[in-house]
Design a protein around this motif. Structure first.
Motif, PDB file in Angstrom:
ATOM      1  N   LEU A 160       0.809  -1.223   0.000  1.00 50.23           N
ATOM      2  CA  LEU A 160       0.000   0.000   0.000  1.00 50.23           C
ATOM      3  C   LEU A 160       0.841   1.272   0.000  1.00 50.23           C
ATOM      4  O   LEU A 160       0.295   2.353  -0.169  1.00 50.23           O
ATOM      5  N   THR A 161       2.150   1.149   0.143  1.00 49.00           N
ATOM      6  CA  THR A 161       3.014   2.330   0.184  1.00 49.00           C
ATOM      7  C   THR A 161       2.887   3.148  -1.097  1.00 49.00           C
ATOM      8  O   THR A 161       2.710   4.368  -1.050  1.00 49.00           O
ATOM      9  N   ILE A 200       0.460   3.088  -3.357  1.00 49.78           N
ATOM     10  CA  ILE A 200      -0.897   3.591  -3.526  1.00 49.78           C
ATOM     11  C   ILE A 200      -1.123   4.810  -2.636  1.00 49.78           C
ATOM     12  O   ILE A 200      -1.663   5.827  -3.095  1.00 49.78           O
ATOM     13  N   PHE A 201      -0.706   4.732  -1.376  1.00 48.21           N
ATOM     14  CA  PHE A 201      -0.881   5.866  -0.479  1.00 48.21           C
ATOM     15  C   PHE A 201      -0.047   7.058  -0.925  1.00 48.21           C
ATOM     16  O   PHE A 201      -0.466   8.208  -0.776  1.00 48.21           O
ATOM     17  N   GLY A 202       1.135   6.808  -1.479  1.00 50.16           N
ATOM     18  CA  GLY A 202       1.955   7.899  -2.012  1.00 50.16           C
ATOM     19  C   GLY A 202       1.255   8.633  -3.139  1.00 50.16           C
ATOM     20  O   GLY A 202       1.217   9.872  -3.162  1.00 50.16           O
ATOM     21  N   VAL A 203       0.686   7.878  -4.066  1.00 53.47           N
ATOM     22  CA  VAL A 203      -0.056   8.484  -5.182  1.00 53.47           C
ATOM     23  C   VAL A 203      -1.274   9.231  -4.655  1.00 53.47           C
ATOM     24  O   VAL A 203      -1.597  10.337  -5.113  1.00 53.47           O
ATOM     25  N   MET A 204      -1.952   8.641  -3.669  1.00 56.90           N
ATOM     26  CA  MET A 204      -3.140   9.298  -3.104  1.00 56.90           C
ATOM     27  C   MET A 204      -2.779  10.609  -2.410  1.00 56.90           C
ATOM     28  O   MET A 204      -3.501  11.607  -2.541  1.00 56.90           O
ATOM     29  N   ILE A 205      -1.658  10.644  -1.705  1.00 61.64           N
ATOM     30  CA  ILE A 205      -1.224  11.880  -1.039  1.00 61.64           C
ATOM     31  C   ILE A 205      -0.920  12.958  -2.071  1.00 61.64           C
ATOM     32  O   ILE A 205      -1.293  14.129  -1.903  1.00 61.64           O
ATOM     33  N   LEU A 250      -8.800   4.980  -6.522  1.00 61.09           N
ATOM     34  CA  LEU A 250      -7.681   4.228  -5.933  1.00 61.09           C
ATOM     35  C   LEU A 250      -8.081   3.609  -4.601  1.00 61.09           C
ATOM     36  O   LEU A 250      -7.720   2.459  -4.313  1.00 61.09           O
ATOM     37  N   LEU A 251      -8.833   4.350  -3.817  1.00 60.61           N
ATOM     38  CA  LEU A 251      -9.267   3.847  -2.512  1.00 60.61           C
ATOM     39  C   LEU A 251     -10.192   2.643  -2.661  1.00 60.61           C
ATOM     40  O   LEU A 251     -10.003   1.624  -1.999  1.00 60.61           O
ATOM     41  N   THR A 252     -11.161   2.736  -3.565  1.00 62.74           N
ATOM     42  CA  THR A 252     -12.113   1.633  -3.713  1.00 62.74           C
ATOM     43  C   THR A 252     -11.532   0.458  -4.486  1.00 62.74           C
ATOM     44  O   THR A 252     -11.895  -0.688  -4.232  1.00 62.74           O
ATOM     45  N   HIS A 270      -3.839  -6.861  -7.670  1.00 64.19           N
ATOM     46  CA  HIS A 270      -4.082  -6.316  -6.345  1.00 64.19           C
ATOM     47  C   HIS A 270      -3.369  -4.999  -6.087  1.00 64.19           C
ATOM     48  O   HIS A 270      -3.598  -4.365  -5.072  1.00 64.19           O
ATOM     49  N   ASP A 271      -2.499  -4.585  -7.007  1.00 66.88           N
ATOM     50  CA  ASP A 271      -1.662  -3.418  -6.780  1.00 66.88           C
ATOM     51  C   ASP A 271      -1.574  -2.619  -8.072  1.00 66.88           C
ATOM     52  O   ASP A 271      -1.832  -3.142  -9.162  1.00 66.88           O
ATOM     53  N   ILE A 272      -1.162  -1.351  -7.959  1.00 70.06           N
ATOM     54  CA  ILE A 272      -1.030  -0.498  -9.143  1.00 70.06           C
ATOM     55  C   ILE A 272       0.035  -1.062 -10.077  1.00 70.06           C
ATOM     56  O   ILE A 272      -0.169  -1.165 -11.274  1.00 70.06           O
ATOM     57  N   LYS A 273       1.167  -1.419  -9.512  1.00 77.67           N
ATOM     58  CA  LYS A 273       2.285  -1.916 -10.322  1.00 77.67           C
ATOM     59  C   LYS A 273       2.655  -3.318  -9.863  1.00 77.67           C
ATOM     60  O   LYS A 273       3.660  -3.531  -9.199  1.00 77.67           O
TER      61      LYS A 273
END
Length: 177
Positions: A12-13, A15-20, A59-61, A140-143
């Motif tokens: 999730l690192t 994903i959370f980075g992109v979300m921030i 991204l969250l959903t 399950h992940d972006i990349k």
């Protein structure tokens, strides 16, 4: 009866980075017209800020709130591949894909860190879209790396499924073809 089950671990690192970054961009876009009232096209800033917020919600959903479990099961002497979606921390369980392994025509595994393999994966994905083949991404992940593309024909309809690759799962699905 479950023969094999695999639940990929999330990272999730990223994903959370992109979300921030997207939340910061949205805040900057929303506050720019307030701080600088003389800036023209206030609506454009608001529209772009809204797009950034929508991307955060997606991204969250898609990646944070959901997990996938891949399984090879035996039913009436036939092996099936299933993808189960877990939501609400595993409280909501939905089987989103169930196909017969015998119907798999091609299976490709790609290391997405290798530029040539990444390009080949994108070519296969784009070709499937051009052929109007139904394509499903259950990563399950972006990349996700490595990824597995499974081409098959189920009930006379050509499909392409993208999942996170794992050695034992890929060998059960037909090996690295």
């Amino acid at each position: 009866m479950n023969i094999y089950e695999y639940r990929p671990e999330k990272n999730l690192t990223r994903i959370f980075g992109v979300m921030i970054i997207l939340i910061s961009l949205a805040a900057a876009l929303f506050f720019t017209p307030l701080i600088f009232p003389s800036v023209p096209f206030h609506w454009a800033f608001q529209l772009l800020g809204t797009v950034a917020v929508v991307a955060v919600i997606y991204l969250l959903t898609r990646y944070v709130a959901k997990s996938f479990v891949y399984a090879v099961i035996e039913d009436d002497g036939q092996l099936d591949f299933t993808v189960t979606e877990l939501a609400n921390g595993g409280k909501k369980v939905t089987t989103v894909c169930r196909v017969a392994i015998a119907n798999i025509t091609e299976l490709h595994v790609f290391d997405m860190n290798d530029p040539e393999q990444k390009l080949r994966e994108k070519e296969i994905w784009a070709e499937a879209h051009r052929e109007s083949r139904k394509c499903y991404d259950y990563c399950h992940d972006i990349k996700t790396t490595p990824v597995c593309l499974i081409a098959l024909e189920e009930c006379g309809e050509p499909l392409l499924i993208k999942i996170a690759a794992e050695d034992r799962l890929c060998s059960l699905l037909g090996g690295e073809k």
